[in-house]
Design a protein around this motif. Structure first.
Motif, PDB file in Angstrom:
ATOM      1  N   LEU A 181       0.845  -1.208   0.000  1.00 53.94           N
ATOM      2  CA  LEU A 181       0.000   0.000   0.000  1.00 53.94           C
ATOM      3  C   LEU A 181       0.877   1.254   0.000  1.00 53.94           C
ATOM      4  N   SER A 182       0.389   2.298  -0.666  1.00 49.43           N
ATOM      5  CA  SER A 182       1.065   3.598  -0.573  1.00 49.43           C
ATOM      6  C   SER A 182       0.829   4.166   0.818  1.00 49.43           C
ATOM      7  N   ASP A 183       1.667   5.155   1.213  1.00 52.15           N
ATOM      8  CA  ASP A 183       1.473   5.798   2.521  1.00 52.15           C
ATOM      9  C   ASP A 183       0.074   6.398   2.614  1.00 52.15           C
ATOM     10  N   ARG A 184      -0.372   6.962   1.500  1.00 52.00           N
ATOM     11  CA  ARG A 184      -1.687   7.620   1.511  1.00 52.00           C
ATOM     12  C   ARG A 184      -2.795   6.604   1.771  1.00 52.00           C
ATOM     13  N   GLU A 185      -2.725   5.428   1.091  1.00 48.65           N
ATOM     14  CA  GLU A 185      -3.746   4.392   1.287  1.00 48.65           C
ATOM     15  C   GLU A 185      -3.706   3.855   2.714  1.00 48.65           C
ATOM     16  N   PHE A 186      -2.481   3.653   3.223  1.00 50.75           N
ATOM     17  CA  PHE A 186      -2.373   3.123   4.581  1.00 50.75           C
ATOM     18  C   PHE A 186      -2.980   4.104   5.586  1.00 50.75           C
ATOM     19  N   ALA A 187      -2.645   5.388   5.392  1.00 45.28           N
ATOM     20  CA  ALA A 187      -3.173   6.407   6.307  1.00 45.28           C
ATOM     21  C   ALA A 187      -4.703   6.449   6.261  1.00 45.28           C
ATOM     22  N   ALA A 188      -5.262   6.303   5.057  1.00 42.09           N
ATOM     23  CA  ALA A 188      -6.729   6.346   4.909  1.00 42.09           C
ATOM     24  C   ALA A 188      -7.383   5.236   5.730  1.00 42.09           C
ATOM     25  N   GLY A 189      -6.769   4.054   5.724  1.00 42.05           N
ATOM     26  CA  GLY A 189      -7.301   2.960   6.535  1.00 42.05           C
ATOM     27  C   GLY A 189      -7.112   3.223   8.018  1.00 42.05           C
ATOM     28  N   TYR A 190      -5.990   3.868   8.329  1.00 43.09           N
ATOM     29  CA  TYR A 190      -5.686   4.159   9.729  1.00 43.09           C
ATOM     30  C   TYR A 190      -6.753   5.053  10.362  1.00 43.09           C
ATOM     31  N   ALA A 191      -7.383   5.905   9.554  1.00 41.80           N
ATOM     32  CA  ALA A 191      -8.453   6.767  10.088  1.00 41.80           C
ATOM     33  C   ALA A 191      -9.541   5.917  10.746  1.00 41.80           C
ATOM     34  N   GLU A 192      -9.868   4.765  10.130  1.00 43.72           N
ATOM     35  CA  GLU A 192     -10.914   3.906  10.717  1.00 43.72           C
ATOM     36  C   GLU A 192     -10.410   3.206  11.977  1.00 43.72           C
ATOM     37  N   VAL A 193      -9.113   2.924  12.048  1.00 42.21           N
ATOM     38  CA  VAL A 193      -8.543   2.357  13.278  1.00 42.21           C
ATOM     39  C   VAL A 193      -8.718   3.356  14.421  1.00 42.21           C
ATOM     40  N   VAL A 194      -8.355   4.601  14.142  1.00 39.97           N
ATOM     41  CA  VAL A 194      -8.478   5.663  15.153  1.00 39.97           C
ATOM     42  C   VAL A 194      -9.937   5.798  15.600  1.00 39.97           C
ATOM     43  N   LYS A 195     -10.850   5.633  14.646  1.00 40.63           N
ATOM     44  CA  LYS A 195     -12.282   5.767  14.943  1.00 40.63           C
ATOM     45  C   LYS A 195     -12.708   4.878  16.122  1.00 40.63           C
ATOM     46  N   TYR A 196     -12.237   3.621  16.136  1.00 44.72           N
ATOM     47  CA  TYR A 196     -12.657   2.717  17.224  1.00 44.72           C
ATOM     48  C   TYR A 196     -12.229   3.266  18.578  1.00 44.72           C
ATOM     49  N   GLY A 197     -11.042   3.893  18.639  1.00 43.89           N
ATOM     50  CA  GLY A 197     -10.616   4.513  19.884  1.00 43.89           C
ATOM     51  C   GLY A 197     -11.526   5.666  20.264  1.00 43.89           C
ATOM     52  N   LEU A 198     -11.859   6.477  19.269  1.00 41.41           N
ATOM     53  CA  LEU A 198     -12.653   7.674  19.546  1.00 41.41           C
ATOM     54  C   LEU A 198     -14.084   7.333  19.962  1.00 41.41           C
TER      55      LEU A 198
END
Lengths: 375, 375
Positions: A181-198
């Motif tokens: 994955l590109s950094d941009r694609e990885f970061a986009a998925g990471y947003a949903e990871v952060v969501k579970y914390g929030l």
């Protein structure tokens, strides 16, 4: 809920007769045939993928399936959000019927969220439902869209407005594919990871703040973050499969996010889903602060973490001109999280304290959007 | 299961949280608004109908709904089986979204089986499912397709190959609308009434033999036949909603019937669904006799009764040329009642003794079709 088996993690989604496993680990692609046959009596599969993913992983998947005696048929589509259309749905349905996939057979989604949503919808409607297997190849799909059975396509009126609930029979989250994955694609998925914390896990958000660089570089923390996210999603889905209540919390950041995706005409060069969610989560925290529900400091902390992860956090971070606030409002009104004309938003009282607000005044949202609008 | 309320019959379909009522009686159309509001908190409906039915009943329905404060939006389609296409599905979905029908609102099907199947499919996929109300205006729809939640469209590969299970929230079977049906349409629906007798209720078949003329002339026997049919269908659906077993019995006559519908290109001038089922039921009884499962006399008795009702009973009764037997076989193989390459047929040991045979040799079917083929 998470079990270790050799170097794999297994997360179980508990849904009575529709329960299924999410396997998380290395080289699952090469063992797909065995894992499928351990669960389904399936003679034939239709694999749906896109050109980019197909070029990288299709051969390995087909080889694994054929070695185990499963007949394969492949449907390859264009990459990108615009693929989630009725035209492509028809093409996939036609391909699955052409392959004579029967009710005991399966459709496999090999790709990111777009392919998963589209292939899952097709699997849900061909012969009123055939088996479905998710092999998510993006971080976003591994931690979010491949789990929970929501499938669908976009309509001219908005995103994901047409679809069905159709649970997969198995999810194979092969972590080794994330390296491409590109950094941009990885970061986009990471947003949903952060969501579970929030939503409801402040400790997980703190852990992410500490481990972000390790997660991005692909160490053990990455698989842990994926498993933790799948567990969080599985718990919500098990409690409320068809989103009559609590499941709506998973939409944190999504009402604003969908409106921005529509406003940028689903042009992935300008905005991808995870980026819309990142901006949307910051807006949801800021709007909550504006409504005196939460501290403005929480919004700043969320924005800071997402920005460090390389994500956009304001409407001004989007390239090009956005439609005026009233057009964004219209998209929000058409978004499916609407009941009886009132706006339903996921708001928050602070990090890890999200809640469903079903009486948000449209006038407040419009005023907020006008204030935040970059043009 | 049938209750009387004034001059109405109520049949309840028991499906846990998805249970619903079928109301059978006169002038239900004029009381639609009240009946809907007694069950749903619904502010808006999208009515799907066809030009023929719409010209007769749309105004009365709209008036009833508006009198009760329900906002209405109408989508009118061409009549006929060819309307069950992806193109029309997209048009209906678009219309329902355009009307901003929300999850708590409803789609109403005002029409026969085609409109019910199409509108129900749209209701099942817009916002991943909105409420759905059936107002069947043909006998066939009242006794069969409006009950049980099967929805769908046709594909180039065969009939009803694409769809979802989406139960209605209410079925209003207004018997007064049947008076405007042509004899041919009424007879086509009657084939499905006869089917319930042939499956497992020999007494009901005998009663039909005695009461046919009264049912056709519209006396009390008609409403009784409709209620009895709905009860029979409701019992099967309650026992096996998603057709994993017993529900397949409802396909008696349908595998042959669907193949003939496909062979006549869904041209209603040549063959409508109920006529295909009539011929199909006779063929199923004849094929069962050929396999030494049932007496040939039963097949003759079934053919005699259907013929007296004005229905076609042989392939030779269909106008024009049929494709050769091997093409009909191909259509049977693509029909969705296939598992693991073997043919599943509903066969019979006699009147009222149908059963599911899942190991029918294709070669026997081909030989039988060749023998019965008129050209």
């Amino acid at each position: 809920m998470t079990k270790m088996q050799d170097d794999r993690k297994i997360v179980r989604v508990d849904l009575d007769t529709r329960s299924y496993d999410i396997l998380i680990g290395n080289d699952l692609l090469g063992h797909a045939g065995g894992e499928i046959l351990a669960r389904l009596n399936c003679k034939k599969v239709a694999i749906v993928t896109d050109r980019n993913v197909g070029a990288l992983y299709l051969d390995a998947l087909v080889e694994s399936l054929q070695t185990d005696g499963i007949e394969t048929y492949t449907i390859t589509l264009d990459p990108g959000e615009k693929t989630k259309s009725f035209d492509n749905l028809i093409a996939v349905v036609d391909g699955v019927l052409e392959a004579r996939v029967e009710r005991s057979d399966a459709v496999i989604a090999l790709g990111g969220g777009v392919i998963g949503d589209l292939a899952g919808f097709a699997a849900g409607i061909v012969r009123r439902g055939v088996h479905f297997i998710q092999i998510p190849t993006s971080l976003l799909a591994q931690v979010d869209s491949s789990v929970g059975g929501k499938t669908g396509i976009n309509a001219p009126h908005g995103k994901n407005l047409v679809g069905v609930f159709h649970q997969p029979d198995l999810v194979l989250a092969d972590t080794s594919v994330l390296d491409t994955l590109s950094d941009r694609e990885f970061a986009a998925g990471y947003a949903e990871v952060v969501k579970y914390g929030l939503i409801d896990q402040p400790d997980f958000f703190h852990w992410l703040e500490k481990n972000r660089t390790e997660i991005f570089s692909g160490r053990t923390a990455r698989a842990e973050a994926i498993a933790k996210s799948c567990e969080a999603k599985a718990a919500v889905v098990a409690a409320d499969e068809r989103e009559t209540g609590r499941r709506a919390l998973l939409n944190l950041g999504h009402t604003f996010g969908h409106a921005l995706e529509k406003a940028t005409e689903y042009d992935s060069a300008r905005l991808v889903h995870g980026e819309g969610v990142a901006i949307g989560m910051v807006l949801a925290h800021e709007f909550s602060a504006r409504m005196n529900l939460a501290s403005p400091d929480d919004a700043k902390r969320v924005a800071h973490h997402l920005k460090e992860a390389g994500l956009p956090t304001t409407m001004g971070d989007i390239d090009g001109t956005l439609p005026p606030p009233n057009i964004l409002m219209d998209a929000i009104g058409q978004d499916k999280k609407v009941k009886g004309g009132k706006l339903t938003f996921i708001l928050t009282r602070g990090i890890g304290e999200a809640f469903i607000a079903d009486d948000v005044p449209p006038s407040e949202v419009l005023a907020f959007l006008t204030e935040k609008h970059p043009q």
